[in-house]
Design a protein around this motif. Sequence first.
Motif, PDB file in Angstrom:
ATOM      1  N   ILE A   1       0.846  -1.204   0.000  1.00 36.89           N
ATOM      2  CA  ILE A   1       0.000   0.000   0.000  1.00 36.89           C
ATOM      3  C   ILE A   1       0.876   1.246   0.000  1.00 36.89           C
ATOM      4  N   MET A   2       1.920   1.264   0.846  1.00 36.05           N
ATOM      5  CA  MET A   2       2.804   2.437   0.924  1.00 36.05           C
ATOM      6  C   MET A   2       3.524   2.680  -0.404  1.00 36.05           C
ATOM      7  N   GLN A   3       3.990   1.575  -1.022  1.00 37.28           N
ATOM      8  CA  GLN A   3       4.700   1.723  -2.306  1.00 37.28           C
ATOM      9  C   GLN A   3       3.762   2.180  -3.408  1.00 37.28           C
ATOM     10  N   THR A   4       2.542   1.629  -3.432  1.00 35.94           N
ATOM     11  CA  THR A   4       1.591   1.964  -4.493  1.00 35.94           C
ATOM     12  C   THR A   4       1.207   3.448  -4.453  1.00 35.94           C
ATOM     13  N   PHE A   5       0.987   3.963  -3.247  1.00 35.24           N
ATOM     14  CA  PHE A   5       0.523   5.349  -3.118  1.00 35.24           C
ATOM     15  C   PHE A   5       1.631   6.309  -2.683  1.00 35.24           C
ATOM     16  N   ASN A   6       2.860   5.749  -2.546  1.00 34.53           N
ATOM     17  CA  ASN A   6       4.010   6.580  -2.159  1.00 34.53           C
ATOM     18  C   ASN A   6       3.716   7.372  -0.879  1.00 34.53           C
ATOM     19  N   ILE A   7       3.270   6.633   0.151  1.00 33.14           N
ATOM     20  CA  ILE A   7       2.964   7.275   1.432  1.00 33.14           C
ATOM     21  C   ILE A   7       3.742   6.603   2.552  1.00 33.14           C
ATOM     22  N   LYS A   8       3.868   7.295   3.662  1.00 32.61           N
ATOM     23  CA  LYS A   8       4.522   6.759   4.847  1.00 32.61           C
ATOM     24  C   LYS A   8       3.461   6.118   5.760  1.00 32.61           C
ATOM     25  N   PRO A   9       3.879   5.408   6.824  1.00 29.19           N
ATOM     26  CA  PRO A   9       2.886   4.814   7.735  1.00 29.19           C
ATOM     27  C   PRO A   9       1.853   5.837   8.182  1.00 29.19           C
ATOM     28  N   SER A  10       0.583   5.485   8.039  1.00 28.96           N
ATOM     29  CA  SER A  10      -0.499   6.433   8.356  1.00 28.96           C
ATOM     30  C   SER A  10      -1.792   5.675   8.585  1.00 28.96           C
TER      31      SER A  10
END
Length: 472
Positions: free
Chosen positions: A421-430
Amino acid sequence: MKKYQSALNHNIFRVITQAAEELQLESYVIGGFVRDHILKRGAPKDIDIVAIGSGIALAKKVAEILPHQPKVQVFKNYGTAMLKAFDMEIEFVGARKESYQKDSRKPIVENGSLEDDQNRRDFTINALALSLNEKNFSELLDPFNGIKHLEAKLIKTPLDPDVTYSDDPLRMLRAIRFATQLDFKIEKESLDAITRNKKRIKIISKERITTELHKIMLANRPSKGFALLHKTGLLAIIMPELTALEGIDEIEGQKHKDNFWHTLEVVDNISENTDNLWLRWAALLHDIGKAPTKKFHKKIGWTFHGHEFVGAKMVFKLFKRLRLPLNDKMKYVQKLVLMSSRPIAIVDNDVTDSAVRRLIFDAGDDIEDLMTLCEADITTKNPKRYARYHKNFKVVRKKMKEVEERDKVRKFQPPVSGEEIMQTFNIKPSREIGIIKDTIKEAILEGDIPNEHKAARELMLKKGKELGLMAN
């Protein structure tokens, strides 16, 4: 006096005889070993040896003679010693007489004769001794007619039961435990003395009490022990949560079942199918939340709404008070109490796939134990109702097997990981990651998507878009 040569065939007894002769001591095997041999209950792993003199010295001499010379554990404060040999634990003690103070079960000990030592024993069936002396090897010494009481299946104290139980109140629990394990009867005067002395149990440590409760729980028919605990008043002191379940209330002609006696039936039922101590504890406590949640409503009668949730919280308090383990064992019992009504609710809902998936997911590896508990909970005396309930549970089990083979939710692992999920949306833990994972989990449990990566990823992308996330 009768001899029991066959009881002493093991080489260890000849070694003890040799050691005692060298030390010029008299020695005897006493207690449970003798009792269980006569009852043909198999070879005990614990052997108690009484020496007229120093039990510690005898233990050390036995260790010297044995080829492997085992280590001797010495307990100077108690005047005892213990060694392990031939896969057995052998405890040695010098014959003694005891006196007690009112506020303690720890006796004042003095050296004594074999007769003194037999006098201090809890029950006549545990005062039986076999001689290990050359002059009368294997001869039975039975000063209190313990053999007759074994034949009569009777639990009786050697001396005045009021003195026996007041001196060491743990003996009250031991009497009930032996009656349960051996399926014996407690002599009336002795049973009455337990009732008279029940408050003395308060000086016994919780750890000692729970040790006896465990042994009662592991008997073939635990209900016998709990019924005796209840009859004597001990149960109300030790586990008031259980005795609070007793009684049948009636308002406007509407009654509910007696949940105390129902509980004991459930424990017996489950004991026919499992030796798992903690599953038996779950059976004993599965309804404890019913006393505080009991309500009467004119339209629907008696209800116990939320009793599983309340009961699960009560499990923690009870375990803490009784010094039972507050670890995974307690959590296991809590979990089964909390889920104890779930399988029958599924039957009532015509066994939908989604309800079965949720049951398997929530129960995890404990699903079989939960089903065993729920089937044990069927105590109706109506043959047609009994057959219908069991048939319903067979339907649930069949459905569980089908759903588990297809959806594999028992050891559920999300098809899409947090890292993906983090890689797909380029986000940090949230928190968005948790929302997406929960959405996928719920969709699988509801049957909206299969438990596979492709469908889960498509839902991940859709949910991410709803949350305002942009895929790479």
